[in-house]
Design an enzyme around this catalytic site. Structure first.
Site, PDB file in Angstrom:
ATOM      1  N   PRO A  96      84.907  46.481 147.325  1.00  0.00           N
ATOM      2  CA  PRO A  96      83.624  47.203 147.852  1.00  0.00           C
ATOM      3  C   PRO A  96      83.494  48.599 146.764  1.00  0.00           C
ATOM      4  CG  PRO A  96      84.959  46.330 149.906  1.00  0.00           C
ATOM      5  CD  PRO A  96      85.708  46.120 148.628  1.00  0.00           C
ATOM      6  N   GLU A 123      91.556  43.765 152.642  1.00  0.00           N
ATOM      7  CA  GLU A 123      92.457  44.520 152.555  1.00  0.00           C
ATOM      8  C   GLU A 123      92.571  45.309 151.210  1.00  0.00           C
ATOM      9  OE1 GLU A 123      96.496  42.208 153.279  1.00  0.00           O
ATOM     10  OE2 GLU A 123      95.559  40.748 152.250  1.00  0.00           O
ATOM     11  N   ARG A 161      75.190  30.714 133.998  1.00  0.00           N
ATOM     12  CA  ARG A 161      73.728  30.443 133.741  1.00  0.00           C
ATOM     13  C   ARG A 161      73.118  31.033 132.528  1.00  0.00           C
ATOM     14  NH1 ARG A 161      69.619  33.953 134.747  1.00  0.00           N
ATOM     15  NH2 ARG A 161      67.997  32.176 135.294  1.00  0.00           N
ATOM     16  N   ASP A 176      64.181  35.996 130.998  1.00  0.00           N
ATOM     17  CA  ASP A 176      63.370  36.981 130.441  1.00  0.00           C
ATOM     18  C   ASP A 176      62.450  37.509 131.413  1.00  0.00           C
ATOM     19  OD1 ASP A 176      63.075  34.872 127.670  1.00  0.00           O
ATOM     20  OD2 ASP A 176      64.668  36.085 128.406  1.00  0.00           O
TER      21      ASP A 176
HETATM   22  C1  9D3 Z   1      88.454  49.631 155.852  1.00  0.00           C
HETATM   23  C2  9D3 Z   1      87.534  49.728 154.506  1.00  0.00           C
HETATM   24  N1  9D3 Z   1      87.112  48.575 154.070  1.00  0.00           N
HETATM   25  C3  9D3 Z   1      86.588  48.887 152.816  1.00  0.00           C
HETATM   26  C4  9D3 Z   1      85.020  48.969 152.988  1.00  0.00           C
HETATM   27  C5  9D3 Z   1      88.087  47.353 153.679  1.00  0.00           C
HETATM   28  C6  9D3 Z   1      87.649  46.320 153.237  1.00  0.00           C
HETATM   29  C7  9D3 Z   1      86.499  45.592 153.588  1.00  0.00           C
HETATM   30  C8  9D3 Z   1      85.960  44.344 153.121  1.00  0.00           C
HETATM   31  C9  9D3 Z   1      88.181  45.717 152.183  1.00  0.00           C
HETATM   32  C10 9D3 Z   1      87.815  44.501 151.477  1.00  0.00           C
HETATM   33  C11 9D3 Z   1      86.886  43.777 152.156  1.00  0.00           C
HETATM   34  C12 9D3 Z   1      86.201  42.311 151.544  1.00  0.00           C
HETATM   35  N2  9D3 Z   1      85.212  42.678 150.468  1.00  0.00           N
HETATM   36  C13 9D3 Z   1      85.241  42.480 149.476  1.00  0.00           C
HETATM   37  O1  9D3 Z   1      86.597  42.266 148.996  1.00  0.00           O
HETATM   38  C14 9D3 Z   1      84.272  42.527 148.275  1.00  0.00           C
HETATM   39  C15 9D3 Z   1      83.032  43.002 148.496  1.00  0.00           C
HETATM   40  C16 9D3 Z   1      82.254  43.436 149.865  1.00  0.00           C
HETATM   41  O2  9D3 Z   1      82.634  43.238 150.734  1.00  0.00           O
HETATM   42  N3  9D3 Z   1      80.851  43.584 149.498  1.00  0.00           N
HETATM   43  C17 9D3 Z   1      80.263  43.573 148.286  1.00  0.00           C
HETATM   44  N4  9D3 Z   1      81.108  43.374 147.463  1.00  0.00           N
HETATM   45  C18 9D3 Z   1      82.413  42.957 147.344  1.00  0.00           C
HETATM   46  S1  9D3 Z   1      83.197  42.639 146.067  1.00  0.00           S
HETATM   47  C19 9D3 Z   1      84.605  42.283 146.932  1.00  0.00           C
END
Ligand code: 9D3
Length: 256
Positions: A96, A123, A161, A176
């Site tokens: 995230p 996590e 793609r 494009d």
């Molecule tokens: C407690 C803090 N959280 C961070 C915002 C923990 C957390 C939440 C959700 C850690 C990992 C996740 C799972 N999400 C992803 O691994 C993830 C993700 C997403 O949740 N939204 C947008 N892009 C991505 S890329 C990986």
């Protein structure tokens, strides 16, 4: 291109990798798609991949050993198979906090020979993974998912793609039009009248110049209403700017 995905849920990828455009690209030999369960690289007898955070607090943290083990094994094998000294793979951590994924990033990744994606599940990652293994960190947007698997599939879909031969020539024009930076104009097909709703007359007129002009204006109007920030980084013609000014005046006029 070769793509490897490290995940605790490899079965999530089966449908996406096997179907539609990705499946065809794979069958044509344009891309090799592999998944790998990094639990197989756990170094303890219970096969655990996470542990409590040093310093306390809630949540679990993915341990470094399984992820380093899996990536290093993979890189060694890729080197051995290839013979020719390969370019260094990109090792992409889905998280995230990553850089927001964009079409520009998809285009850059599509130039690579080897991509490795690391997906976690709700996590954190031990920071040494970021510091000493990963080359890129990517997020697909500001919303919370349960893991990095769906984001990795999104990125892989958009990259594959773009590989030469994956789409027919007609569809590659779609790329494009995205790169022009405007939203698409409205599309219509038969019937010309459905229930009480008519197709705009200009589209039935056969007058190509007027049709092009109408489509350009619709694209500009849609972009102005829905994604005005896209217009700021765009090169616009004098005519485009005139039309946008007219639209803005019209909407301020209405509210008076
Ligand atoms: C407690 C803090 N959280 C961070 C915002 C923990 C957390 C939440 C959700 C850690 C990992 C996740 C799972 N999400 C992803 O691994 C993830 C993700 C997403 O949740 N939204 C947008 N892009 C991505 S890329 C990986």
């Amino acid at each position: 291109m070769r793509i490897d995905v490290l995940t605790l849920f490899p079965e999530m990828f089966e449908g996406v990798f096997g179907s539609s455009i990705l499946g065809k690209a794979r069958d044509k030999g344009l891309v090799e798609l592999h998944t790998m369960n990094f639990r197989d690289y756990s170094t303890n007898k219970h096969k655990t991949v996470d542990d409590y955070p040093f310093g306390g607090g809630g949540g679990m943290v993915l341990k470094p050993e399984p992820i380093f083990g899996a990536v290093e094994d993979l890189l060694q094998k890729a080197q051995a198979d290839d013979g020719a000294p390969a370019r260094k793979p990109r090792v992409i951590l889905m998280c995230p906090q990553g850089e927001p994924f964009t079409q520009r990033k998809a285009e850059a990744l599509s130039e690579e020979e080897h991509l490795v994606f690391i997906c976690g599940h709700y996590e954190g990652y031990d920071e040494r993974i970021r510091q000493h293994l990963v080359t890129d960190e990517l997020s697909i947007g500001d919303y919370v998912l349960t893991g990095g698997e769906l984001p990795a599939m999104v990125v892989i879909d958009s990259v594959v793609r773009l590989l030469p031969g994956v789409l027919g020539n007609e569809s590659s024009a779609v790329t494009d039009s995205f790169s022009t930076g405007l939203l698409e104009y409205p599309h219509y097909t038969r019937p010309a009248k459905f229930r009480d709703w008519d197709v705009p007359e200009v589209l039935l007129s056969g007058h190509h110049e007027n049709i092009e002009k109408w489509r350009r204006r619709q694209s500009l109007e849609r972009t102005l209403r829905r994604r005005p920030e896209l217009l700021e980084r765009m090169e616009l013609s004098k005519k485009d700017k005139e039309w946008l000014r007219e639209l803005k005046e019209r909407s301020t006029g209405e509210s008076d």
